[in-house]
Design a protein around this motif. Structure first.
Motif, PDB file in Angstrom:
ATOM      1  N   MET A 186      51.156  43.603  44.911  1.00  0.00           N
ATOM      2  CA  MET A 186      52.141  42.544  45.050  1.00  0.00           C
ATOM      3  C   MET A 186      52.038  41.497  43.940  1.00  0.00           C
ATOM      4  O   MET A 186      52.997  41.194  43.271  1.00  0.00           O
ATOM      5  N   PRO A 187      50.830  40.926  43.699  1.00  0.00           N
ATOM      6  CA  PRO A 187      50.759  39.973  42.588  1.00  0.00           C
ATOM      7  C   PRO A 187      50.886  40.701  41.260  1.00  0.00           C
ATOM      8  O   PRO A 187      50.392  41.814  41.101  1.00  0.00           O
ATOM      9  N   THR A 188      51.540  40.083  40.328  1.00  0.00           N
ATOM     10  CA  THR A 188      51.654  40.646  39.002  1.00  0.00           C
ATOM     11  C   THR A 188      50.544  40.056  38.138  1.00  0.00           C
ATOM     12  O   THR A 188      49.957  39.041  38.480  1.00  0.00           O
TER      13      THR A 188
ATOM     14  N   ARG B 217      44.106  30.807  32.375  1.00  0.00           N
ATOM     15  CA  ARG B 217      43.920  30.399  33.770  1.00  0.00           C
ATOM     16  C   ARG B 217      44.179  28.906  33.937  1.00  0.00           C
ATOM     17  O   ARG B 217      44.775  28.452  34.903  1.00  0.00           O
TER      18      ARG B 217
ATOM     19  N   HIS C 143      35.921  31.807  53.119  1.00  0.00           N
ATOM     20  CA  HIS C 143      36.201  31.721  51.688  1.00  0.00           C
ATOM     21  C   HIS C 143      37.688  31.933  51.380  1.00  0.00           C
ATOM     22  O   HIS C 143      38.231  31.327  50.445  1.00  0.00           O
TER      23      HIS C 143
ATOM     24  N   TYR D  83      51.409  35.227  46.948  1.00  0.00           N
ATOM     25  CA  TYR D  83      50.690  35.847  45.831  1.00  0.00           C
ATOM     26  C   TYR D  83      49.176  35.794  45.963  1.00  0.00           C
ATOM     27  O   TYR D  83      48.479  36.431  45.209  1.00  0.00           O
ATOM     28  N   TYR D  84      48.683  35.023  46.909  1.00  0.00           N
ATOM     29  CA  TYR D  84      47.236  35.052  47.122  1.00  0.00           C
ATOM     30  C   TYR D  84      46.872  35.624  48.496  1.00  0.00           C
ATOM     31  O   TYR D  84      46.047  36.526  48.604  1.00  0.00           O
TER      32      TYR D  84
ATOM     33  N   LEU E  79      38.397  21.524  44.619  1.00  0.00           N
ATOM     34  CA  LEU E  79      37.518  22.443  45.340  1.00  0.00           C
ATOM     35  C   LEU E  79      36.761  21.742  46.471  1.00  0.00           C
ATOM     36  O   LEU E  79      36.599  22.300  47.557  1.00  0.00           O
TER      37      LEU E  79
ATOM     38  N   TYR F 298      42.414  25.543  48.004  1.00  0.00           N
ATOM     39  CA  TYR F 298      42.084  25.184  46.614  1.00  0.00           C
ATOM     40  C   TYR F 298      43.284  25.428  45.700  1.00  0.00           C
ATOM     41  O   TYR F 298      43.635  24.594  44.860  1.00  0.00           O
ATOM     42  N   LEU F 299      43.936  26.555  45.886  1.00  0.00           N
ATOM     43  CA  LEU F 299      45.100  26.844  45.058  1.00  0.00           C
ATOM     44  C   LEU F 299      46.226  25.851  45.316  1.00  0.00           C
ATOM     45  O   LEU F 299      47.012  25.534  44.426  1.00  0.00           O
TER      46      LEU F 299
ATOM     47  N   ASP G  85      50.818  38.356  35.600  1.00  0.00           N
ATOM     48  CA  ASP G  85      51.181  37.005  35.203  1.00  0.00           C
ATOM     49  C   ASP G  85      50.975  35.990  36.322  1.00  0.00           C
ATOM     50  O   ASP G  85      50.930  34.804  36.087  1.00  0.00           O
ATOM     51  N   LEU G  86      50.903  36.461  37.536  1.00  0.00           N
ATOM     52  CA  LEU G  86      50.730  35.558  38.667  1.00  0.00           C
ATOM     53  C   LEU G  86      49.482  35.950  39.441  1.00  0.00           C
ATOM     54  O   LEU G  86      49.500  36.080  40.658  1.00  0.00           O
ATOM     55  N   ASP G  87      48.417  36.141  38.721  1.00  0.00           N
ATOM     56  CA  ASP G  87      47.186  36.557  39.388  1.00  0.00           C
ATOM     57  C   ASP G  87      46.454  35.344  39.943  1.00  0.00           C
ATOM     58  O   ASP G  87      45.577  34.770  39.303  1.00  0.00           O
ATOM     59  N   LEU G  88      46.860  34.976  41.135  1.00  0.00           N
ATOM     60  CA  LEU G  88      46.229  33.823  41.750  1.00  0.00           C
ATOM     61  C   LEU G  88      44.829  34.154  42.247  1.00  0.00           C
ATOM     62  O   LEU G  88      44.034  33.250  42.482  1.00  0.00           O
ATOM     63  N   HIS G  89      44.546  35.425  42.408  1.00  0.00           N
ATOM     64  CA  HIS G  89      43.198  35.794  42.848  1.00  0.00           C
ATOM     65  C   HIS G  89      42.161  35.373  41.812  1.00  0.00           C
ATOM     66  O   HIS G  89      41.090  34.881  42.152  1.00  0.00           O
ATOM     67  N   ASP G  90      42.507  35.560  40.557  1.00  0.00           N
ATOM     68  CA  ASP G  90      41.586  35.157  39.513  1.00  0.00           C
ATOM     69  C   ASP G  90      41.436  33.638  39.490  1.00  0.00           C
ATOM     70  O   ASP G  90      40.349  33.108  39.319  1.00  0.00           O
ATOM     71  N   LEU G  91      42.562  32.969  39.704  1.00  0.00           N
ATOM     72  CA  LEU G  91      42.553  31.513  39.703  1.00  0.00           C
ATOM     73  C   LEU G  91      41.710  30.964  40.858  1.00  0.00           C
ATOM     74  O   LEU G  91      41.112  29.887  40.748  1.00  0.00           O
ATOM     75  N   ALA G  92      41.683  31.690  41.936  1.00  0.00           N
ATOM     76  CA  ALA G  92      40.962  31.221  43.129  1.00  0.00           C
ATOM     77  C   ALA G  92      39.478  31.570  43.097  1.00  0.00           C
ATOM     78  O   ALA G  92      38.750  31.213  44.029  1.00  0.00           O
ATOM     79  N   ARG G  93      39.063  32.232  42.047  1.00  0.00           N
ATOM     80  CA  ARG G  93      37.688  32.739  42.017  1.00  0.00           C
ATOM     81  C   ARG G  93      36.622  31.667  42.255  1.00  0.00           C
ATOM     82  O   ARG G  93      35.641  31.923  42.971  1.00  0.00           O
ATOM     83  N   PRO G  94      36.787  30.448  41.703  1.00  0.00           N
ATOM     84  CA  PRO G  94      35.744  29.438  41.958  1.00  0.00           C
ATOM     85  C   PRO G  94      35.538  29.164  43.452  1.00  0.00           C
ATOM     86  O   PRO G  94      34.432  28.829  43.872  1.00  0.00           O
ATOM     87  N   ALA G  95      36.604  29.314  44.219  1.00  0.00           N
ATOM     88  CA  ALA G  95      36.496  29.005  45.650  1.00  0.00           C
ATOM     89  C   ALA G  95      35.700  30.061  46.401  1.00  0.00           C
ATOM     90  O   ALA G  95      35.179  29.786  47.494  1.00  0.00           O
ATOM     91  N   LEU G  96      35.622  31.243  45.838  1.00  0.00           N
ATOM     92  CA  LEU G  96      34.949  32.324  46.552  1.00  0.00           C
ATOM     93  C   LEU G  96      33.439  32.253  46.424  1.00  0.00           C
ATOM     94  O   LEU G  96      32.719  32.942  47.142  1.00  0.00           O
TER      95      LEU G  96
END
Lengths: 289, 166
Positions: free
Chosen positions: A1-3, B98, B16, B120-121, B29, B23-24, A5-16
């Protein structure tokens, strides 16, 4: 689903990678919160019941408050909270609220989840309608119709209470609205006199509606906070009053959940909770038929 | 009623994800962690009704989001704890792409950003977002479309998703 260009998973990585508090600590805090909520619920109901007998607070200051006559209330109001709606001249009573005048929980913007407590309907100045920490004397408002509904409450949950009031005419409704504002304006002082050193009130904030409402509709927001030295967060009660012609709504939240139960108002956010603007708009529309 | 074992498993599996979603949306954070914790505290408080809900994570997600946008809460925190210093949206300056995406996302109107994050998330379908937020499907689609267009403009690229409907 995410493309890509819109990879919010990568953007959210600090939260994980953040540390996770222990579940036991979360449960402990949840348990404390549950007990506090129950205590708050019981205390505001008790306060309302005591006040209704006329012996609460022990100061007698409310004996000196003017009766809800339009002229007396008009002199009591020290600041122009809103422009006055035109006073009706019809000799017959205006339209009275009915149970169908209440917005639904969904219309008020609350998420509806399974297992939510049912709404509780009552007629007249029952304990439910008196449960506000700032309630003084409902009968003195002179309403012809008093309908109250507890939404999202029941059991251990306080929920919120919405009281719909119908008056003879618009001027009587305006006087009652000012009277309720005075309840809240003086509430902080009364709470201090009852041994809550941090009792304070903010009353009369004009609510800007979040959409079209009947002509002449107006709304204002009141809040009171009180806290004993031993309490971490204290107690909150928030209230809004909406007037449409000869009808009023008085909505109050003995608040543990409510202050954070926000939505996003599309209009100016001039009240502490933006959901208030949306809810006031919904209520005004319902009262206006 | 959800017992301790069930709650602990639910908490461990969801914490998480909820932090990340907030966070997004809010870009802070520490604030995201705070809101997520408070949402789970409330979940335990309300465990009796939460058990009968088919989507407890949606409940926590909604509460955490509302906490994050609560102006009242921010006022209260400021009053009682002192205000938090805003932190950069991204803590990784070595990844310009990013950082640019985070900045562009933050410029979106909150309702649009919220829908974008859920889609998207959290990977929710349009119809599920509409149900969760209590808004029409068309509104969700419109926000997604506006969000994609705005992001593409701000990032100076034509996203693949912007060419297709949700």
């Amino acid at each position: 689903m995410p493309t890509p260009d819109l990879d919010l998973h990568d953007l959210a990585r600090p939260a994980l990678g953040v540390p996770i508090p222990s579940a036991a600590e979360i449960r402990r805090r949840g348990g404390v919160r549950r007990r506090n909520r129950l205590i708050a619920s019981l205390s505001v109901i008790a306060a309302g019941a005591v006040l209704a007998t006329g012996i609460a607070w022990g100061t007698g200051q409310f004996d000196a408050l003017p009766t809800p006559l339009p002229s007396a209330s008009a002199t009591q109001e020290s600041r122009p909270a809103w422009s006055e709606p035109p006073v009706g001249s019809s000799p017959s009573p205006g339209p009275q609220p009915t149970w169908s005048s209440f917005p639904t929980q969904k219309e008020l913007g609350y998420p509806v989840f399974g297992g939510q407590q049912p709404e509780v309907d009552e007629t007249g100045w029952t304990d439910q309608a008196k449960a506000s920490a700032c309630y003084v004397d409902g009968a003195s408002l002179g309403a012809r119709t008093v309908l109250s509904r507890n939404i999202g409450g029941g059991g251990e949950a306080a929920g919120e209470t919405l009281v719909l009031l119908g008056f003879e005419d618009e001027s009587a409704a305006t006087a009652a609205r000012k009277r309720i504002a005075e309840w809240y304006r003086s509430c902080g002082d009364r709470l201090q006199e009852k041994g809550n050193p941090m009792g304070r009130s903010e009353a009369g904030t004009v609510i800007k509606f979040d959409g079209k409402v009947p002509t002449g509709a107006a709304a204002e927001f009141h809040t009171v906070v009180w806290k004993t030295p031993k309490q971490e967060w204290g107690n909150f009660e928030n209230a809004s009053v909406v007037q449409v012609g000869n009808q009023l709504s008085w909505q109050f939240f003995p608040a543990f959940d409510a202050p954070d139960n926000n939505c996003v108002a599309t209009g100016p956010d001039d009240v502490p909770m933006c959901e208030v603007a949306v809810q006031a708009t919904v209520i005004a529309r319902k009262l206006g038929g | 009623m959800m017992d301790e074992t069930a709650f602990d498993a639910f908490y461990a599996a969801s914490y998480h994800k909820v932090v990340a979603q907030v966070y997004l949306t809010c870009g802070n954070l520490a604030e995201a962690q705070d809101c997520a914790q408070e949402a789970f505290v409330r979940a335990w408080d309300r465990r009796k009704s939460l058990e009968s809900d088919r989507h407890p994570e949606a409940w926590v997600r909604t509460v955490a989001h509302r906490l994050s946008i609560s102006r009242w809460r921010k006022m209260r925190r400021s009053l009682l704890l002192g205000d938090h210093t805003p932190e950069p949206v991204s803590d990784d300056p070595d990844v310009p792409q990013r950082v640019a995406l985070a900045a562009a996302l933050r410029e979106l109107p909150e309702p649009t950003r919220h829908v974008m994050v859920l889609h998207y998330y959290v990977d929710l379908a349009v119809s599920d977002i509409a149900t969760e937020l209590g808004i029409p499907v068309g509104t969700v689609k419109a926000r997604l479309s506006r969000g994609r267009t705005a992001l593409a403009e701000r990032l100076g690229v034509a996203t693949a998703a912007s060419a297709s409907s949700p």
